[in-house]
Motif scaffolding. Structure first.
Motif, PDB file in Angstrom:
ATOM      1  N   PHE A  90      43.452  43.064  40.016  1.00  0.00           N
ATOM      2  CA  PHE A  90      43.519  44.139  39.027  1.00  0.00           C
ATOM      3  C   PHE A  90      44.915  44.758  38.967  1.00  0.00           C
ATOM      4  O   PHE A  90      45.420  45.069  37.897  1.00  0.00           O
ATOM      5  CB  PHE A  90      42.472  45.210  39.352  1.00  0.00           C
ATOM      6  CG  PHE A  90      41.103  44.815  38.910  1.00  0.00           C
ATOM      7  CD1 PHE A  90      40.713  44.968  37.584  1.00  0.00           C
ATOM      8  CD2 PHE A  90      40.206  44.255  39.789  1.00  0.00           C
ATOM      9  CE1 PHE A  90      39.460  44.582  37.159  1.00  0.00           C
ATOM     10  CE2 PHE A  90      38.943  43.866  39.384  1.00  0.00           C
ATOM     11  CZ  PHE A  90      38.559  44.029  38.066  1.00  0.00           C
ATOM     12  N   GLN A  91      45.534  44.928  40.120  1.00  0.00           N
ATOM     13  CA  GLN A  91      46.872  45.542  40.124  1.00  0.00           C
ATOM     14  C   GLN A  91      47.868  44.664  39.377  1.00  0.00           C
ATOM     15  O   GLN A  91      48.698  45.164  38.621  1.00  0.00           O
ATOM     16  CB  GLN A  91      47.334  45.763  41.573  1.00  0.00           C
ATOM     17  CG  GLN A  91      46.667  46.973  42.221  1.00  0.00           C
ATOM     18  CD  GLN A  91      46.927  47.064  43.710  1.00  0.00           C
ATOM     19  OE1 GLN A  91      47.099  46.057  44.373  1.00  0.00           O
ATOM     20  NE2 GLN A  91      46.921  48.271  44.237  1.00  0.00           N
TER      21      GLN A  91
ATOM     22  N   ASP B 153      35.844  48.594  35.345  1.00  0.00           N
ATOM     23  CA  ASP B 153      36.763  47.978  36.317  1.00  0.00           C
ATOM     24  C   ASP B 153      36.097  47.712  37.662  1.00  0.00           C
ATOM     25  O   ASP B 153      36.406  46.744  38.344  1.00  0.00           O
ATOM     26  CB  ASP B 153      37.999  48.860  36.526  1.00  0.00           C
ATOM     27  CG  ASP B 153      39.011  48.668  35.409  1.00  0.00           C
ATOM     28  OD1 ASP B 153      38.817  47.730  34.605  1.00  0.00           O
ATOM     29  OD2 ASP B 153      39.969  49.451  35.333  1.00  0.00           O
TER      30      ASP B 153
ATOM     31  N   ILE C 189      47.218  42.484  36.983  1.00  0.00           N
ATOM     32  CA  ILE C 189      46.942  42.498  35.536  1.00  0.00           C
ATOM     33  C   ILE C 189      47.422  43.817  34.928  1.00  0.00           C
ATOM     34  O   ILE C 189      48.026  43.849  33.860  1.00  0.00           O
ATOM     35  CB  ILE C 189      45.445  42.246  35.274  1.00  0.00           C
ATOM     36  CG1 ILE C 189      45.108  40.794  35.651  1.00  0.00           C
ATOM     37  CG2 ILE C 189      45.081  42.516  33.822  1.00  0.00           C
ATOM     38  CD1 ILE C 189      43.639  40.463  35.671  1.00  0.00           C
ATOM     39  N   LYS C 190      47.172  44.918  35.643  1.00  0.00           N
ATOM     40  CA  LYS C 190      47.554  46.228  35.087  1.00  0.00           C
ATOM     41  C   LYS C 190      49.076  46.418  35.075  1.00  0.00           C
ATOM     42  O   LYS C 190      49.626  46.998  34.150  1.00  0.00           O
ATOM     43  CB  LYS C 190      46.894  47.352  35.895  1.00  0.00           C
ATOM     44  CG  LYS C 190      45.396  47.442  35.643  1.00  0.00           C
ATOM     45  CD  LYS C 190      44.904  48.861  35.746  1.00  0.00           C
ATOM     46  CE  LYS C 190      43.385  48.969  35.628  1.00  0.00           C
ATOM     47  NZ  LYS C 190      42.816  48.566  34.383  1.00  0.00           N
TER      48      LYS C 190
ATOM     49  N   GLN D  86      40.437  41.160  45.078  1.00  0.00           N
ATOM     50  CA  GLN D  86      40.081  41.950  43.897  1.00  0.00           C
ATOM     51  C   GLN D  86      41.094  43.058  43.626  1.00  0.00           C
ATOM     52  O   GLN D  86      41.421  43.336  42.478  1.00  0.00           O
ATOM     53  CB  GLN D  86      38.662  42.494  43.982  1.00  0.00           C
ATOM     54  CG  GLN D  86      38.321  43.273  45.211  1.00  0.00           C
ATOM     55  CD  GLN D  86      36.869  43.727  45.190  1.00  0.00           C
ATOM     56  OE1 GLN D  86      36.369  44.193  44.174  1.00  0.00           O
ATOM     57  NE2 GLN D  86      36.188  43.584  46.305  1.00  0.00           N
ATOM     58  N   GLN D  87      41.634  43.645  44.687  1.00  0.00           N
ATOM     59  CA  GLN D  87      42.613  44.715  44.503  1.00  0.00           C
ATOM     60  C   GLN D  87      43.872  44.191  43.813  1.00  0.00           C
ATOM     61  O   GLN D  87      44.339  44.744  42.820  1.00  0.00           O
ATOM     62  CB  GLN D  87      42.971  45.314  45.855  1.00  0.00           C
ATOM     63  CG  GLN D  87      43.869  46.522  45.751  1.00  0.00           C
ATOM     64  CD  GLN D  87      44.074  47.192  47.106  1.00  0.00           C
ATOM     65  OE1 GLN D  87      43.452  46.834  48.094  1.00  0.00           O
ATOM     66  NE2 GLN D  87      44.937  48.171  47.135  1.00  0.00           N
TER      67      GLN D  87
ATOM     68  N   ASP E  79      35.492  50.975  45.656  1.00  0.00           N
ATOM     69  CA  ASP E  79      36.211  50.001  44.849  1.00  0.00           C
ATOM     70  C   ASP E  79      37.705  50.324  44.968  1.00  0.00           C
ATOM     71  O   ASP E  79      38.107  51.469  44.752  1.00  0.00           O
ATOM     72  CB  ASP E  79      35.754  50.111  43.391  1.00  0.00           C
ATOM     73  CG  ASP E  79      36.617  49.281  42.468  1.00  0.00           C
ATOM     74  OD1 ASP E  79      36.990  48.172  42.875  1.00  0.00           O
ATOM     75  OD2 ASP E  79      36.940  49.754  41.360  1.00  0.00           O
TER      76      ASP E  79
ATOM     77  N   THR F 144      33.431  44.476  37.135  1.00  0.00           N
ATOM     78  CA  THR F 144      33.826  43.112  36.756  1.00  0.00           C
ATOM     79  C   THR F 144      33.745  42.120  37.920  1.00  0.00           C
ATOM     80  O   THR F 144      33.143  41.055  37.782  1.00  0.00           O
ATOM     81  CB  THR F 144      35.274  43.125  36.208  1.00  0.00           C
ATOM     82  OG1 THR F 144      35.365  44.194  35.285  1.00  0.00           O
ATOM     83  CG2 THR F 144      35.615  41.827  35.514  1.00  0.00           C
ATOM     84  N   PHE F 145      34.333  42.471  39.043  1.00  0.00           N
ATOM     85  CA  PHE F 145      34.418  41.514  40.154  1.00  0.00           C
ATOM     86  C   PHE F 145      33.038  41.140  40.715  1.00  0.00           C
ATOM     87  O   PHE F 145      32.677  39.958  40.729  1.00  0.00           O
ATOM     88  CB  PHE F 145      35.332  42.086  41.249  1.00  0.00           C
ATOM     89  CG  PHE F 145      35.609  41.124  42.363  1.00  0.00           C
ATOM     90  CD1 PHE F 145      36.575  40.135  42.226  1.00  0.00           C
ATOM     91  CD2 PHE F 145      34.890  41.170  43.543  1.00  0.00           C
ATOM     92  CE1 PHE F 145      36.825  39.226  43.254  1.00  0.00           C
ATOM     93  CE2 PHE F 145      35.132  40.277  44.573  1.00  0.00           C
ATOM     94  CZ  PHE F 145      36.103  39.300  44.425  1.00  0.00           C
TER      95      PHE F 145
ATOM     96  N   ILE G 298      40.149  49.881  43.140  1.00  0.00           N
ATOM     97  CA  ILE G 298      40.853  50.269  41.907  1.00  0.00           C
ATOM     98  C   ILE G 298      40.369  51.622  41.397  1.00  0.00           C
ATOM     99  O   ILE G 298      41.156  52.541  41.175  1.00  0.00           O
ATOM    100  CB  ILE G 298      40.647  49.195  40.807  1.00  0.00           C
ATOM    101  CG1 ILE G 298      41.136  47.831  41.309  1.00  0.00           C
ATOM    102  CG2 ILE G 298      41.351  49.583  39.503  1.00  0.00           C
ATOM    103  CD1 ILE G 298      42.593  47.773  41.681  1.00  0.00           C
ATOM    104  N   THR G 299      39.050  51.759  41.220  1.00  0.00           N
ATOM    105  CA  THR G 299      38.534  52.983  40.596  1.00  0.00           C
ATOM    106  C   THR G 299      38.106  54.023  41.625  1.00  0.00           C
ATOM    107  O   THR G 299      37.929  55.192  41.281  1.00  0.00           O
ATOM    108  CB  THR G 299      37.309  52.650  39.726  1.00  0.00           C
ATOM    109  OG1 THR G 299      36.291  52.098  40.580  1.00  0.00           O
ATOM    110  CG2 THR G 299      37.646  51.646  38.642  1.00  0.00           C
TER     111      THR G 299
END
Lengths: 165, 529
Positions: free
Chosen positions: B480-481, A32, B483-484, B476-477, B212, A35-36, B214-215
């Motif tokens: 992903f949010q 995750d 999509i999740k 980017q945040q 990042d 990817t970007f 997300i992670t």
């Protein structure tokens, strides 16, 4: 190859190196997080490679689409003006500041950063401004001292007195 | 669709919004308190605090690297012994003056004093180079003033039911907002869209530095603790624009206005009039600013880019944008001041600070015993009105001062580059250091200075890089949010997100369609001739 073209190639190569390094390093991250930057790095690298080819092989027909056409709405009346501006840009490029001078100035700036780290800014800033105005800008001693003291006082008032730093 | 419905309620917690009856009652209570609130500001020493706050805000706005958080943090301890409404007057007075102050340095030395004035440099500085700094400052002051009025008016009208709008925004809408902001690159890439995209690519890569979102993994920090939080916008912008400009000034030995004549107040008046001649541009900028301000966490940096991009993309003739088009000053200036009114909506209604400034303001309100949130409109409607009036009055004060100083300030563009260059270099580096007293900030400024100089020399768009750097993290945040939480369909299944997507696509393709139409029309004319 002209000196200016070599400069340009080096600059493009550095940009490409940055984008490719971002791609390579991204493989060390979890999926995750990877990817970007991976996607952006790959696309940027591809764009840069095509740009390099278009700039250094201007006669290749397949690369003509990279030439400066953008989304602007251009009424026909403005096109002659744009041509004139392009000529002016070329003239400007001819009198561009040499890289050696740019690096000399950056050397001074790094010196200033070091000076700010080890001496306080309220002393470092006037010294720097005096040196750069007198030796690099070639201004008179009187003007350089006046500018250095004035700036030092201004910085002290704002950051020292008002902000207490 | 099922996926979207299944997750929709998980993301948005149930909030009791109340019915129309409650909205009506709150509205009546709010508007009844208007006159007492205004009188409380105008009674002594209210005006003195307002002027002091505005002047301090203007000064902090002008100096690159300083801004809202610093001036509010400085004033907060001073306000502890004041009455709540006096404290609000001085704090809001300072906060309201920041955007215009930032624009002054953006116009004069190609360095936005704050992130929310970044888009003003695109046309403000070219105007200064053409000897029209006074016109740009006049237009900026007028657009800022009217923009703040617009934002305050909308804030007053929608406060009773603003909560509905705030809750309409979720991850997909944030993502589409970021995409809309990035679409500006198509317009600002002077000469080559391709090089604009490369600039944006580099900006997005720099936006990937640090945690990042997300992670939580740390990326591209190379063992440096400083880079954990990513690349800070202000030091990067100071480097990209101020340092590279100063290098040219020193070595080319020319003033900013070069051989142009600077006429002072005549130009300033022309700038004021230009806002009234371009009311459409002003209204669009203000509406965008207010809407972006209402969305928590987006802020002025995004508002001015979106407003600039929208106006540049929809203009009939946008060939002069980026070269000194006054509409390129009016749009971002009206948006970044209207945004202040909008950003008070989530702060006051939900107690959610939309920016660092709002967080400090929220803290100040709590310290004075005022609890922002759903009950504020019921318990302290007069405080809300004091906030609104203080915002309007501070912008009036600072715009009048700005117009008064525009003539002398525009003369700064005539100072020889050999004197102005060293000044810009020193103040830029010290200001970037003083933001957080960090040497890392100075190094970032130097790095981006070299990068900006190189990009400028080979006609890569620095503006595209800044836009991508500003919007990269949000992009980017929220990608992903979304999509999740909602799945890919989430981008297009929510009405507001879909509307934003359609607007962005329309803005991007409309110049192409117009171009093709005019081309076929020209061909038709040639044929008939």
């Amino acid at each position: 190859m002209k000196m200016q073209k070599i400069d340009q190639l080096i600059a493009y190569a550095v940009f490409l190196l940055v984008a490719l390094m971002a791609v390579v390093i991204s493989f060390g991250y979890v999926k995750d997080a990877r990817t970007f930057p991976l996607l952006v790095g790959l696309v940027t690298s591809l764009l840069l490679i095509l740009q390099i080819l278009a700039d250094f092989f201007p006669n290749v027909k397949a690369l003509k689409f990279i030439k400066p056409i953008n989304f602007r709405n251009r009424p026909s009346a403005t096109r002659s003006v744009e041509k004139k501006e392009n000529n002016e840009t070329k003239k400007e490029e001819e009198v561009a500041v040499p890289w050696t001078k740019v690096f000399v100035l950056f050397g001074w700036l790094i010196g200033f950063v070091i000076m700010t780290k080890y001496i306080i800014y309220s002393i470092g800033a006037p010294i720097f401004i005096f040196l750069i105005t007198h030796y690099l800008s070639k201004e008179s001693l009187k003007i350089s001292i006046f500018l250095a003291l004035g700036t030092g006082l201004f910085l002290y008032l704002i950051f020292g007195l008002i902000l207490g730093r | 669709m099922n996926h979207y419905l299944r997750h929709k309620n998980n993301y948005l917690p149930p909030i009791k919004l109340g019915g129309l009856d409650r909205v009506h009652k709150e509205g009546i209570r709010l508007y009844e308190g208007a006159i007492p609130a205004l009188l409380s500001i105008l009674s002594w020493p209210g005006p003195l605090y307002l002027i002091l706050g505005s002047l301090l805000g203007l000064l902090f706005g002008i100096i690159p690297g300083l801004g809202g958080p610093q001036v509010l943090a400085l004033l907060l301890p001073v306000t502890l012994t004041m009455e709540p409404h006096q404290a609000i007057v001085i704090l809001i007075g300072a906060m309201g003056a920041i955007p215009f102050g930032g624009s002054v340095s953006a116009i004069l030395i190609n360095t936005p004093g704050t992130g929310q004035s970044a888009a003003t440099i695109f046309d403000g500085f070219p105007l200064a180079k053409n000897g029209k700094a006074g016109m740009a400052i006049g237009a900026a002051a007028t657009a800022s003033l009217l923009g703040s009025y617009f934002g305050a008016l909308i804030l007053t009208l929608i406060l009773p039911f603003g909560r509905y709008f705030v809750l309409a925004f979720s991850y997909p809408e944030y993502f589409m907002m970021a995409i809309m902001g990035l679409s500006v690159i198509a317009v600002v890439s002077k000469g080559s869209l391709w090089k604009g995209l490369i600039g944006a690519g580099l900006g997005l890569l720099f936006a990937s530095v640090g945690f990042d979102p997300i992670t939580g993994q740390i990326r591209y920090a190379f063992g440096s603790n400083y880079l954990y939080d990513g690349i800070k916008l202000v030091p990067a912008m100071i480097g990209l624009f101020a340092i590279s400009e100063a290098i040219s000034l020193i070595y080319k030995r020319e003033s900013i206005a070069q051989n142009h004549q600077v006429v002072g107040y005549k130009d300033v008046f022309e700038g004021i009039v230009s806002v009234f001649k371009n009311m459409g541009t002003f209204f669009r900028g203000s509406i965008i600013g207010t809407l972006v301000g209402i969305i928590p966490g987006v802020g002025g940096s995004v508002a001015n880019f979106v407003a600039y991009g929208h106006v540049a993309q929809t203009a009939k003739d946008n060939s002069n944008f980026g070269k000194g088009d006054i509409r390129g000053v009016i749009a971002p200036e009206s948006s970044n001041n209207a945004k202040d009114g909008g950003s008070l909506v989530p702060t006051l209604i939900f107690g959610i600070p939309g920016s660092v400034e709002m967080a400090i303001l929220l803290g100040a309100l709590i310290l004075h015993g005022i609890q922002p949130g759903p009950r504020l409109m019921i318990d302290n409607p007069e405080i809300v009105l004091v906030l609104i009036f203080a915002l309007v009055l501070s912008n009036t004060v600072v715009s009048v001062i700005g117009i008064g100083l525009a003539g002398p300030l525009s003369k700064l563009t005539l100072i020889p580059g050999t004197l102005l260059g060293p000044l810009i270099l020193t103040i830029a580096l010290i200001a970037s250091y003083m933001t957080d007293e960090s040497f890392g900030d100075m190094m970032i400024t130097l790095f981006f200075g070299l990068l900006g100089f190189t990009m400028n020399r080979y006609n890569f768009s620095r503006v595209a890089l800044v836009i991508a750097l500003v919007l990269g993290e949000m992009l980017q945040q929220t990608l992903f949010q979304t999509i999740k939480v909602f799945g890919v369909a989430g981008f297009f299944m929510r009405p507001l997100s879909l509307i934003l997507f359609i607007v962005t696509v329309s803005l991007l393709i409309s110049p192409y369609i117009k171009g093709r139409k005019s081309k076929s029309k020209r061909q038709g004319d040639d044929f008939s001739a």
